[in-house]
Design a protein around this motif. Sequence first.
Motif, PDB file in Angstrom:
ATOM      1  N   ASP A   1     -31.741 -22.717  -0.158  1.00 54.47           N
ATOM      2  CA  ASP A   1     -31.214 -23.458  -1.303  1.00 54.47           C
ATOM      3  C   ASP A   1     -30.108 -24.439  -0.929  1.00 54.47           C
ATOM      4  O   ASP A   1     -29.768 -25.297  -1.742  1.00 54.47           O
ATOM      5  N   PHE A   2     -29.554 -24.334   0.265  1.00 54.64           N
ATOM      6  CA  PHE A   2     -28.318 -25.052   0.570  1.00 54.64           C
ATOM      7  C   PHE A   2     -28.489 -26.192   1.570  1.00 54.64           C
ATOM      8  O   PHE A   2     -27.507 -26.709   2.084  1.00 54.64           O
ATOM      9  N   TRP A   3     -29.724 -26.612   1.852  1.00 53.72           N
ATOM     10  CA  TRP A   3     -29.918 -27.557   2.945  1.00 53.72           C
ATOM     11  C   TRP A   3     -29.283 -28.914   2.683  1.00 53.72           C
ATOM     12  O   TRP A   3     -28.762 -29.549   3.613  1.00 53.72           O
ATOM     13  N   ARG A   4     -29.270 -29.375   1.432  1.00 53.07           N
ATOM     14  CA  ARG A   4     -28.639 -30.675   1.173  1.00 53.07           C
ATOM     15  C   ARG A   4     -27.113 -30.575   1.260  1.00 53.07           C
ATOM     16  O   ARG A   4     -26.453 -31.470   1.789  1.00 53.07           O
ATOM     17  N   VAL A   5     -26.554 -29.489   0.752  1.00 54.66           N
ATOM     18  CA  VAL A   5     -25.114 -29.254   0.917  1.00 54.66           C
ATOM     19  C   VAL A   5     -24.772 -29.178   2.398  1.00 54.66           C
ATOM     20  O   VAL A   5     -23.781 -29.766   2.863  1.00 54.66           O
ATOM     21  N   ALA A   6     -25.582 -28.448   3.160  1.00 55.35           N
ATOM     22  CA  ALA A   6     -25.326 -28.286   4.595  1.00 55.35           C
ATOM     23  C   ALA A   6     -25.407 -29.611   5.325  1.00 55.35           C
ATOM     24  O   ALA A   6     -24.620 -29.881   6.252  1.00 55.35           O
ATOM     25  N   ASP A   7     -26.349 -30.448   4.946  1.00 56.68           N
ATOM     26  CA  ASP A   7     -26.489 -31.760   5.565  1.00 56.68           C
ATOM     27  C   ASP A   7     -25.189 -32.548   5.429  1.00 56.68           C
ATOM     28  O   ASP A   7     -24.643 -33.078   6.405  1.00 56.68           O
ATOM     29  N   ASP A   8     -24.666 -32.628   4.213  1.00 61.47           N
ATOM     30  CA  ASP A   8     -23.419 -33.358   3.972  1.00 61.47           C
ATOM     31  C   ASP A   8     -22.248 -32.719   4.713  1.00 61.47           C
ATOM     32  O   ASP A   8     -21.422 -33.417   5.318  1.00 61.47           O
ATOM     33  N   ALA A   9     -22.160 -31.384   4.660  1.00 56.99           N
ATOM     34  CA  ALA A   9     -21.006 -30.702   5.249  1.00 56.99           C
ATOM     35  C   ALA A   9     -20.980 -30.861   6.760  1.00 56.99           C
ATOM     36  O   ALA A   9     -19.914 -31.053   7.363  1.00 56.99           O
ATOM     37  N   ARG A  10     -22.142 -30.774   7.400  1.00 52.98           N
ATOM     38  CA  ARG A  10     -22.139 -30.920   8.858  1.00 52.98           C
ATOM     39  C   ARG A  10     -21.797 -32.348   9.266  1.00 52.98           C
ATOM     40  O   ARG A  10     -21.069 -32.555  10.231  1.00 52.98           O
ATOM     41  N   LYS A  11     -22.281 -33.316   8.517  1.00 56.43           N
ATOM     42  CA  LYS A  11     -21.924 -34.708   8.817  1.00 56.43           C
ATOM     43  C   LYS A  11     -20.422 -34.937   8.686  1.00 56.43           C
ATOM     44  O   LYS A  11     -19.862 -35.815   9.349  1.00 56.43           O
ATOM     45  N   ALA A  12     -19.776 -34.124   7.832  1.00 52.70           N
ATOM     46  CA  ALA A  12     -18.332 -34.239   7.630  1.00 52.70           C
ATOM     47  C   ALA A  12     -17.544 -33.355   8.587  1.00 52.70           C
ATOM     48  O   ALA A  12     -16.322 -33.227   8.447  1.00 52.70           O
ATOM     49  N   GLY A  13     -18.227 -32.714   9.546  1.00 50.51           N
ATOM     50  CA  GLY A  13     -17.511 -31.986  10.580  1.00 50.51           C
ATOM     51  C   GLY A  13     -17.378 -30.501  10.378  1.00 50.51           C
ATOM     52  O   GLY A  13     -16.451 -29.883  10.915  1.00 50.51           O
ATOM     53  N   ARG A  14     -18.309 -29.889   9.644  1.00 55.52           N
ATOM     54  CA  ARG A  14     -18.259 -28.444   9.436  1.00 55.52           C
ATOM     55  C   ARG A  14     -19.539 -27.782   9.915  1.00 55.52           C
ATOM     56  O   ARG A  14     -20.642 -28.258   9.647  1.00 55.52           O
ATOM     57  N   ARG A  15     -19.382 -26.662  10.567  1.00 56.68           N
ATOM     58  CA  ARG A  15     -20.511 -25.764  10.773  1.00 56.68           C
ATOM     59  C   ARG A  15     -20.844 -25.105   9.454  1.00 56.68           C
ATOM     60  O   ARG A  15     -19.950 -24.836   8.635  1.00 56.68           O
TER      61      ARG A  15
END
Length: 290
Positions: free
Chosen positions: A47-61
């Motif tokens: 359920d979280f792949w779009r959130v994860a995409d944004d967060a990783r681009k912003a420097g978060r695992r």
Amino acid sequence: MSSTLAAQSRFIAAPDGLRLHYLDYPCPGAKRLPLVCLPGLARSADDFWRVADDARKAGRRVLALDYRGRGRSDWDADWRRYDLDVEQADILAVLADAGVDAAVFLGTSRGGLHTMRLSRARPDLVRAAILNDIGPKVEKDGLLRIKSYVGKLPPLSRLSEAVALMRMTAAPRFSGVSPEEWEVYARQTFVEKDGRVELRYDPALNHTLDGVTPEADFEEFWEPFAALAKAPILAIRGETSDILSVETLDEMARRAPRLEPHTVPGQGHAPLLLDRPTLDRIAAFLDAQP
């Protein structure tokens, strides 16, 4: 699913030996706290792949978990272990495996209850929280509605039929969801196997709702929320939610001075976390966290 962000599937043994799965979206060199995503009752890490995409681009695992009996985690032979205490021990085992001792948490529905409880059990673990359509008081009407469908699926042979079923049954509460988002959400909910459509969770989960009746009183979570209330909170509410009331959200804001509310128009319980305005609001909240 996103092709720009490769998640690594990881499997570990739970404290009782059951095989658990989680998705690890690595971010080499990340200096910010990781984001830990916890799904709803019958939902999965996907359920979280779009959130994860944004967060990783912003420097978060980013870590996204499958509870036992959901997604790619093994089913439990005893449905009674689909329990908040057992799942909490599983979550802590995953975090230990991933080497995470402090994080920002995103919890959808049941995942938000876990976030509150973890904040009470491990005060240094939850540094900030995004609660997706959940609060310390869960509305009875919403629970009765969830009980009516969890673990139940009419015979379907194609995913397109599942998309049509979802749109038909949920349309009154999710008028703001696009046809593309319905298809994405259906792929996160069902799987085609041997010429039929199946649920991506153990149908025995429905037994966890056996006690949900019109006459029953339900546990409230104000005590664990009090532990979380010291942290920054983004409280997301679906405009037509029957789980998180406006009154409960207002009381949460009164008790948690750092809480920021966000309403998702045209969605109910729980917002799908697929629309760009909600994703941008989450990204802005995360940008303000360490």
